[in-house]
Each structure stands twice: as C-alpha cells, then as structure tokens.
Design an enzyme around this catalytic site. Structure first.
Site, short mmCIF file in Angstrom:
data_model
loop_
_atom_site.label_atom_id
_atom_site.label_comp_id
_atom_site.label_asym_id
_atom_site.label_seq_id
_atom_site.Cartn_x
_atom_site.Cartn_y
_atom_site.Cartn_z
N GLU A 40 0.85 -1.19 0.00
CA GLU A 40 0.00 0.00 0.00
C GLU A 40 0.89 1.25 0.00
O GLU A 40 1.84 1.31 0.74
CB GLU A 40 -0.84 -0.05 1.29
CG GLU A 40 -1.82 1.04 1.42
CD GLU A 40 -2.65 1.19 0.18
OE1 GLU A 40 -3.43 0.27 -0.12
OE2 GLU A 40 -2.50 2.21 -0.53
N LYS A 70 7.92 -1.78 -1.29
CA LYS A 70 7.31 -0.95 -0.25
C LYS A 70 8.38 -0.29 0.64
O LYS A 70 8.40 0.92 0.85
CB LYS A 70 6.35 -1.81 0.57
CG LYS A 70 5.83 -1.17 1.81
CD LYS A 70 4.82 -0.09 1.53
CE LYS A 70 4.43 0.59 2.81
NZ LYS A 70 3.28 1.43 2.72
N ALA A 81 11.99 21.08 3.83
CA ALA A 81 12.74 20.94 5.08
C ALA A 81 11.80 21.19 6.26
O ALA A 81 10.83 21.92 6.15
CB ALA A 81 13.88 21.95 5.10
N GLY A 82 12.10 20.56 7.39
CA GLY A 82 11.24 20.74 8.56
C GLY A 82 11.86 20.12 9.78
O GLY A 82 13.07 19.84 9.81
N CYS A 116 4.55 5.31 8.90
CA CYS A 116 5.34 4.52 7.94
C CYS A 116 6.84 4.81 7.98
O CYS A 116 7.63 3.90 8.23
CB CYS A 116 4.83 4.76 6.53
SG CYS A 116 3.26 3.96 6.23
N LYS A 118 1.39 15.53 10.61
CA LYS A 118 1.24 16.36 9.41
C LYS A 118 -0.19 16.86 9.38
O LYS A 118 -1.05 16.34 10.12
CB LYS A 118 1.60 15.58 8.14
CG LYS A 118 0.62 14.47 7.78
CD LYS A 118 0.97 13.88 6.43
CE LYS A 118 -0.11 12.96 5.94
NZ LYS A 118 0.16 12.39 4.64
#
Ligand code: UDX
Length: 437
Positions: free
Chosen positions: A149, A202, A250-251, A258, A318
């Site tokens: 998935e 995956k 960027a963060g 995942c 997020k």
C-alpha cells in the site's frame, strides 16, 4: 467479487471502502466491537478526508463485522490490512498478521487469494503461505500475494482511487488474474512482480522518501550556517527531473506510521542478515536529532523554560490527519513540561489523541490560535495546518508576551516578518529580527 478486508485502520478501511465504491461486495472485519458498531452506522472511526462520504455512498456494498468465520468462509479475495507495529528492537511485530492467517486457515472454504497489504519484512508472504497451508482445515486452494500500500494519510482515498502504481507480487497466474480483476476499474499502472520484490518495493520506496527528507533537512541545517535559504536551494534542485520537486520540504523531521517504522525495519532486516544499510541508518539518526531542532533554537532565547507560557501550534505528524504517531510534538512537549513550562496547544483535530498520549494537567488545550498564543513567551509550530499558514502574523506581536515564533514547517514567507517586532526562526532560513535575552 466477494472481498473480505481484515483490519479497519487507515489501510484496511480505506481499501475496503474504495473497493466497495467500484462495485465489489466487501466485508470489513475488525476485532473491535465498538468500532464495528460505529462503521455499521456509516461513520468512519478515523479522520480521513472524503472517507465518510465515500463510505456512505457505498454502504450497499459494505458489511462491517467482528465475525471472522463468516467473513472468510466464502471470500474470493481476503486482504490483510492489520497493523505491523514496531517492536522494541525495530523489527515489525507480525502477531496480528499471523492471527489473521490462522483464522483464514481454519475457516476459508473457497479457493481464494489472500492479499497481504500490511507492510511486512521481505520473505513474510512465503512464511504466511506455508503457515496457512500447514494449518488449513478445508479442502480449497489458498494463494498468498503481496500488494503493498502506498497511500499517505490525509490523501488516502485519492491515493487509493488514483494510485501512483498498483504492485501485485505473485508468481501464480491465478492470483495475478484475480488481482487484475479486483483492480480492473482502478485507473493506475499495474505491475506484476515476484512476491519478495513486491515486499521490498514498499520498504525501498518509503525509505527512499525518508532519506530524501533527512537529506534535505541536513542541507537546510547547513544553509542556516552558511547563509543560504533552503527554499531557494530546493527550488533550484527540483527542476532536475532526476531529483524531482516533491518531498523536498525541510522541517523538524518526518513522523507518521510509515517512515519511522519502515526505516527501522529495513535497518533491522539488514543487520539480521549481517548487512548494514548505512544510508537508511543515517536518515534515522538525522531525523531523531532534527525533531529537537526548535528546542535547541529556543535555548538561545531562554536558558530554561521554567514557568514560561509556551504556545504549540499543531501536534499531529502532518496536517489533514488526527494521527500522532511519531509526531515531533510527542518528543518536544514532554521536554518542555519537564523543564517546568506551561504548555498551551492548538490543533484542529489532534488534541483528543494528544490528551490520551501525554496526560498532563499542565497542558491547556485551546480552541483557537489566538487563545494559544495570548501571553505566550514563545510559540512553536509543529504542523503546517492551513489555519496556521493563513494566520495574520501581526497577531503574534499583538497577543504574545514576547513575540518569538519558531516554525518547524516553514509556514510563512520571511518577508511577512520584516519590519515587525517578531522574532521568527524557521528551518534552513535566516532568523528574522534575531534577539537574545
Ligand atoms: C507515507 C508515504 O508517503 C506513503 O506512500 C506510505 O504508504 C506511508 O508513508 P504518510 O506517513 O501518511 O505517508 O505521510 P507523508 O505525507 O508521506 O509524510 C510523512 C512525514 O514526512 C510527515 O511528518 C511530513 O511532515 C514529512 N515530510 C514530508 C517532510 O518533512 N518533508 C516533505 O517534503 C514531505
């Protein structure tokens, strides 16, 4: 086709609902009776844009149950979409997958294809097939195929209905043909590969994306030191098609269900086989330290956080999801509390989950950004919710006691802060109105 989907988390439920929307008769199976009752009323237990609507439209093709024997008995296809959480050594916990395999072996009476959607270590499909064959009670042919998935939370329905690709991992023509029929009405490239390759696709895909983010975060950190602007740098990089302009933001590090889990799982798998996957190991290390980046920046303004009012905007990993798994907020807020700070959190959907994970009476949950930042000594942004990005930045100056905004998701353009009295620090860009205590 008669399809059963085991597990109604992000992967299972979205898969089941999307298959039902294409006309298949789908039974969604879960062990949690409360959850099943909720879904029977057409209500999605998870927050995922578009899911409830599609679920309601497709209810005539959907059944929700806890009765596994009934669900597996006559199924033509059984999807396994249960969780494979991380164990303390970084490897994947497969107990839920095997529990499902055991039940299938006992109850399936029809020839069927068991499709493993859960992310599992390479070679697991072979083991599941052997396990089912060893324990099988009824005289029928049970095939096992891998079908990883690639959906991202927040866009799960769109990612499933319009998948970037559908990977079918099997060497058996029967299983490949059945899966082609299952996905007949899905408009996406379909590839058939060996089962182990499908399992590896995956991990290799997710870990590559994690690596890309950690790489860009390291470049961002270097940009701060040498006076470059990471957004300009990635703009310039992204035009090269070999690099691409996605996943170059960027963060303060990647979170979610995942990337953190799959990077650790591949690293574990390599070391289990006496190999080392150094690039992925580096991505993990970079991400762990990146999550602490804003706190390190804040130390420049305050030696400690004792009795400070600290505003936290966004706690999910997020925007577009209420999921907190591996979210930077989960590392940062406890550190702030430990230091004696009073933390006020605003998040449009994540606070209920946060309360469960970090129960602490020193946390105040706020109904608006304004409420969270009023009288704050500093503000941390951990999630780029639209409300944060659209927020009138002059309010930081008007409402905060000391307007220091540290933005872990680069929500604003730097010039929004030029000429204001707000100290604005972000990732990979110069700090505007830098001041020290
Ligand atoms: C991811 C993959 O995208 C998906 O294909 C896979 O099936 C599951 O894992 P998801 O975890 O839902 O999906 O979210 P994603 O949008 O990929 O973001 C993961 C994390 O990376 C978030 O914390 C996000 O903030 C971060 N990220 C993403 C960055 O820091 N920079 C980017 O450029 C992109």
């Amino acid at each position: 086709m008669r399809i059963t989907v085991a597990g109604t988390g992000y992967v299972g439920l979205v898969t089941g609902v999307c298959l039902a929307s294409k006309g298949h008769q789908v039974i969604c199976l879960d062990v949690d009776e409360e959850k099943v009752k909720t879904m029977q009323q057409g209500i999605s237990p998870i927050y995922e844009p578009g899911l409830s609507e599609l679920m309601q439209e497709s209810m005539e093709n959907l059944t929700f149950t806890t009765d596994y024997a009934g669900a597996y008995k006559n199924a033509e296809v059984i999807f396994i979409g249960v969780g494979t959480p991380e164990k303390s050594d970084g490897s994947a916990n497969l107990s839920f997958v095997y529990q499902v395999a055991k039940q299938i072996a006992r109850t399936a009476e029809n020839n069927c294809v068991v499709v493993v959607k859960s992310t599992v270590p390479i070679g697991t499909n072979d083991k599941i097939e052997q396990y089912i064959h060893d324990k099988q009670v009824h005289d029928c042919k049970i095939y096992v195929a891998s079908n990883p998935e690639f959906l991202a939370q927040g866009t799960a329905v769109r990612d499933t209905l319009h998948a970037s690709r559908i990977v079918i991992g099997t060497d058996e023509k029967y299983a490949a043909d059945i899966l082609m029929q299952v996905y007949e009405k899905f408009d996406a490239p379909k590839i058939t590969v060996g089962r182990r390759s499908a399992e590896m696709i995956k991990y290799a895909s997710n870990d590559f994306l994690a690596l890309k983010i950690s790489y860009v975060n390291e470049i961002a950190n270097l940009c701060e030191t040498v006076g470059a602007n990471v957004e300009e740098v990635t703009l310039g990089m992204g035009f090269d098609k070999r690099i691409g302009d996605y996943f170059l933001n960027a963060g303060i590090g990647y979170g979610g269900s995942c990337f953190p889990k799959d990077t650790k799982a591949l690293s574990w798998l390599a070391s289990f086989n006496d190999k080392e996957i150094r690039t992925v190991k580096a991505a993990i290390e970079v991400n762990d330290s990146q999550k602490l980046k804003l706190i390190k920046k804040a130390r420049k303004y305050y030696d400690d956080f004792l009795f400070l009012n600290i505003a936290v905007l966004g706690c999910t990993f997020k925007p577009g999801t209420d999921d907190l798994r591996e979210a930077p907020s989960l590392v940062n807020v406890p550190l702030l509390l430990e230091d004696g700070a009073r933390v006020r959190i605003w998040d449009p959907v994540g606070t209920e989950n946060f309360k469960k994970q970090v129960p602490n009476e020193k946390i105040q949950y706020c109904g608006s950004i304004e409420e969270a930042i009023t009288d704050a000594d500093i503000c941390f942004i951990f999630t780029e919710w639209k409300d944060v990005c659209d927020f009138d930045v002059t309010k930081y100056q008007k409402l905060m006691k000391r307007p220091i905004v540290l933005d872990g998701r680069n929500c604003y353009a730097l010039d929004q802060f030029e000429g204001t009295g707000i100290t604005y620090g972000s990732i990979g860009r110069k700090t505007i109105n830098d001041t020290e205590e």
